[in-house]
Design a protein around this motif. Structure first.
Motif, PDB file in Angstrom:
ATOM      1  N   HIS A 156       0.874  -1.184   0.000  1.00 34.97           N
ATOM      2  CA  HIS A 156       0.000   0.000   0.000  1.00 34.97           C
ATOM      3  C   HIS A 156       0.902   1.222   0.000  1.00 34.97           C
ATOM      4  CE1 HIS A 156       1.154   0.303   4.203  1.00 34.97           C
ATOM      5  NE2 HIS A 156       0.765  -0.966   4.373  1.00 34.97           N
ATOM      6  N   GLY A 157       0.316   2.396  -0.008  1.00 46.19           N
ATOM      7  CA  GLY A 157       1.090   3.623   0.035  1.00 46.19           C
ATOM      8  C   GLY A 157       1.144   4.214   1.439  1.00 46.19           C
ATOM      9  N   GLU A 158       1.442   5.504   1.510  1.00 43.43           N
ATOM     10  CA  GLU A 158       1.592   6.195   2.786  1.00 43.43           C
ATOM     11  C   GLU A 158       1.188   7.653   2.598  1.00 43.43           C
ATOM     12  OE1 GLU A 158       3.528   5.717   6.856  1.00 43.43           O
ATOM     13  OE2 GLU A 158       2.386   4.528   5.406  1.00 43.43           O
ATOM     14  N   SER A 159       0.425   8.186   3.538  1.00 43.22           N
ATOM     15  CA  SER A 159      -0.042   9.574   3.453  1.00 43.22           C
ATOM     16  C   SER A 159       0.861  10.501   4.250  1.00 43.22           C
ATOM     17  CB  SER A 159      -1.479   9.692   3.979  1.00 43.22           C
ATOM     18  OG  SER A 159      -2.408   9.246   3.014  1.00 43.22           O
ATOM     19  N   PHE A 160       1.060  11.687   3.701  1.00 43.82           N
ATOM     20  CA  PHE A 160       1.855  12.711   4.365  1.00 43.82           C
ATOM     21  C   PHE A 160       1.106  14.042   4.401  1.00 43.82           C
ATOM     22  CE2 PHE A 160       4.898   9.529   3.086  1.00 43.82           C
ATOM     23  CZ  PHE A 160       5.731   9.429   4.195  1.00 43.82           C
ATOM     24  N   GLY A 161      -0.201  13.973   4.675  1.00 45.94           N
ATOM     25  CA  GLY A 161      -0.974  15.188   4.896  1.00 45.94           C
ATOM     26  C   GLY A 161      -1.940  15.562   3.812  1.00 45.94           C
ATOM     27  N   ARG A 162      -1.880  14.947   2.664  1.00 44.12           N
ATOM     28  CA  ARG A 162      -2.812  15.310   1.589  1.00 44.12           C
ATOM     29  C   ARG A 162      -4.243  14.965   1.996  1.00 44.12           C
ATOM     30  NH1 ARG A 162      -2.439  13.213  -4.711  1.00 44.12           N
ATOM     31  NH2 ARG A 162      -4.065  14.586  -5.554  1.00 44.12           N
ATOM     32  N   LEU A 163      -5.143  15.903   1.815  1.00 41.75           N
ATOM     33  CA  LEU A 163      -6.555  15.775   2.220  1.00 41.75           C
ATOM     34  C   LEU A 163      -6.694  15.582   3.730  1.00 41.75           C
ATOM     35  CD1 LEU A 163      -8.125  13.604  -0.640  1.00 41.75           C
ATOM     36  CD2 LEU A 163      -8.186  16.082  -0.369  1.00 41.75           C
ATOM     37  N   GLY A 164      -5.625  15.886   4.467  1.00 41.31           N
ATOM     38  CA  GLY A 164      -5.707  15.835   5.923  1.00 41.31           C
ATOM     39  C   GLY A 164      -5.379  14.493   6.546  1.00 41.31           C
TER      40      GLY A 164
END
Length: 608
Positions: free
Chosen positions: A466-474
């Motif tokens: 999977h991926g990883e979020s760094f703040g996009r869309l909160g």
């Protein structure tokens, strides 16, 4: 305890809950105090009074412990959400307990450290236990000082509130005003049935209204209980049928069926590496020369979807080619066709039930940290892994299907070799450095496997769980939302016999059916197909899984070029393209229809 005193207690509890909500959802519409918070506050106050009437001081003490536990959960949950955008539930505490029991302390202490850092940066909110404990201690003081003690509690509450981001919320100040007005109230005891009625009526009524979408839930109730899903349509089949397109079926043979019959297969899944984390797709992404070499001569997918951004779910999707592990997996089919099947990782697969998933999938040989001797990392995996495979694989020269999973790119993003510490100490900087080291580790592992004769002329498939979020869309980290940051991952299928080509889209459901198609092995029923079918239906269910709750909190649907996302925590519903470009917030009937469509798909697949 007087009736007005109970109302005073309810007002204090409401201020604490409403302020915690304001801090947790700072800057979002859900930061506004909700009627559900008032219902829970009233129930907590009435429940404590009822316990006092029934059991005296001992009953009150037990009730206060329960109330304090609820408030502590809300307090911790707000911090965890702000840091990780993960909602705390009972499974979270179970998971942390298991982590402390079965994992090295250094591997989980980052959760504690980052949460403490949030409290350090928000000292006002960190002091929430003080007014809460002061409020709950009042009934144990002499009766003649109750009024003065309540006034003091309100004063502390006002001072505390002024230091938090909740100070802009009018509802919190109204609650303080009500608590202050009732603080000196005379102790006129209510009848016990009144307290019992409040507890037995308010919470069930609130839950019913919440389920029907007529009431915003309480931050306490939503922390402790499963969030109600949108109401499903009144009609519709309860299970998957061939007509609705969600039923698994045997994949079709492609023009390349059997082109690599009898060849070894190397499946590599990178931990938490999204497509846009690579410099190949984003200019400031990680530089990955080994992956770039594969990409140059591979069948690639610019839109490869991990339907669930959670490692355990990703392994189910890959091994079975279906949304759920129900029945024969694709790995079982490889076993039946004479393949030796093996799984190699530097992680300990007993974490979070991964070993059970791999055993159910049918892997014959499992080599993880436990088998490799304890403190192995991805950096040591090339030498140690090749040795373990040579020692552990069945004898003979039957073809090998080897699944390798990396781990060091998982939060907290460890870089073992100082040469790869090229950026700063920011979270994304550390992550990109770890990805670059992971690329070098994979190069070294591939060379070791080829030199030692573990692999011969293999088909190589590279993707990420999977991926990883760094703040996009909160959102941050993974298993928190079905955003493009978390669900779009790289995919390359490389072998000299295959042309360099690009397919328009794919998903984890297609990976094993493609491998079995190329190797000439009949695949088990699947929700995916070989990449070499250009007419595959663009329809996918998305869900974050159950990382800390018993029900998923964010899910969605891809249908054609349209993507829907429903977030039960922030109460948002988006429509966008696959890349999350220009997301549009849905409201009213359009929102209800979109939420029902996604909910129906998830329920038919049994993913709720």
């Amino acid at each position: 305890m007087g009736t007005l005193a109970i109302v005073h207690d309810a007002a204090v509890a409401f201020v604490i809950l409403a302020a915690s909500r304001a801090v947790k959802f700072a800057g979002q519409a859900t930061a506004r105090p909700a009627l559900g918070d008032g219902l829970w506050a009233a129930a907590l106050a009435a429940g404590a009074a009822l316990a006092e009437l029934a059991g005296g001081p001992a009953g009150r003490a037990l009730a206060d412990i329960a109330v304090l536990a609820v408030l502590a959960t809300v307090w911790i949950g707000a911090a965890v959400w702000r840091v990780f955008t993960v909602e705390v539930g009972r499974l979270a505490f179970d998971g942390m307990a298991q982590s402390r029991s079965f994992r090295e302390p250094a591997e989980v202490d980052w959760v504690r450290d980052w949460t403490i850092a949030f409290y350090r940066d928000n000292p006002g909110f960190a002091l929430l236990p003080l007014p809460a404990i002061g409020w709950l201690a009042v009934p144990f003081l002499p009766l003649h000082v109750h009024g003065a003690a309540r006034v003091a509690v309100v004063a502390v509450l006002v001072a505390w509130l002024a230091t938090t981001s909740a100070r802009t919320r009018a509802g919190c100040w109204l609650g303080c005003a009500l608590a202050a007005a009732l603080a000196p109230a005379a102790p006129t005891s209510p009848p016990p049935w009144w307290c019992l009625a409040v507890v037995l009526v308010l919470l069930p009524a609130g839950r019913l209204l919440r389920r029907r979408g007529l009431l915003r839930g309480s931050i306490a109730g939503d922390c402790l209980l499963p969030r109600p899903w949108p109401a499903p349509p009144r009609v519709g089949p309860p299970a998957c049928t061939a007509a609705d397109g969600w039923q698994a079926r045997p994949p079709r043979r492609s023009p390349y069926a059997g082109a690599l019959r009898g060849h070894d297969v190397l499946l590599i899944t990178l931990e938490s590496v999204g497509r846009d984390h690579l410099a190949r797709f984003t200019p400031d992404g990680a530089r990955t020369p080994f992956l770039d070499t594969l990409y140059a001569h591979a069948v690639v997918s610019p839109r490869h979807v991990a339907p669930s951004p959670l490692t355990t779910n990703a392994h189910v999707l890959l091994a079975h080619g279906r949304y759920r592990a129900d029945g024969e997996s694709q790995v079982h089919r490889l076993n039946a066709a004479g393949y030796r099947t093996a799984y190699l990782t530097s992680a300990r697969t007993s974490y979070y039930g991964l070993s059970d998933i791999l055993a159910e999938a049918g892997y014959q040989t499992l080599i993880d940290r436990s088998r490799l001797g304890g403190h192995i990392t991805d950096r040591e995996l090339p030498a140690a892994g090749a040795d373990a495979l040579l020692a552990g694989l069945p004898a003979g020269r039957a073809p090998l299907f080897l699944h390798v999973h990396t781990t060091d790119t998982h939060v907290p993003y460890r870089v073992r070799d100082p040469r790869f510490r090229r950026r700063g100490d920011g979270r994304r900087d550390r992550f990109l450095d770890a990805v670059e080291e992971a690329d070098d580790n994979l190069r070294r592992l591939y060379e070791a496997l080829m030199e030692r004769g573990v692999l011969r002329d293999p088909l190589i498939v590279v993707t990420a769980d999977h991926g990883e979020s760094f703040g996009r869309l909160g959102y941050h980290f993974h298993a928190t939302a079905v955003t493009a940051e978390q669900t779009l991952v790289p995919l390359a299928v490389a072998h000299p016999a295959l042309p360099a080509a690009q397919v328009s889209w794919s998903s984890h459901l297609d990976v094993l059916p493609t491998i079995l198609d190329l190797t000439g092995v009949p695949a088990a029923p699947s929700h995916g197909e070989s990449l070499f079918h250009p007419d595959r239906t663009q329809r996918l269910a998305l869900w974050v899984g159950h990382p800390m709750r018993r029900s998923t909190s964010c899910y969605g649907l891809i249908d054609g070029e349209r993507k829907l996302m429903v977030d039960l925590v922030t109460e948002r519903c988006f429509e966008s393209d696959w890349e999350d470009r220009s997301p549009r917030s849905l409201h009213g009937p359009e929102r209800r229809h979109a939420a029902q469509s996604a909910t129906t798909a998830l329920r038919r697949l049994g993913l709720d």
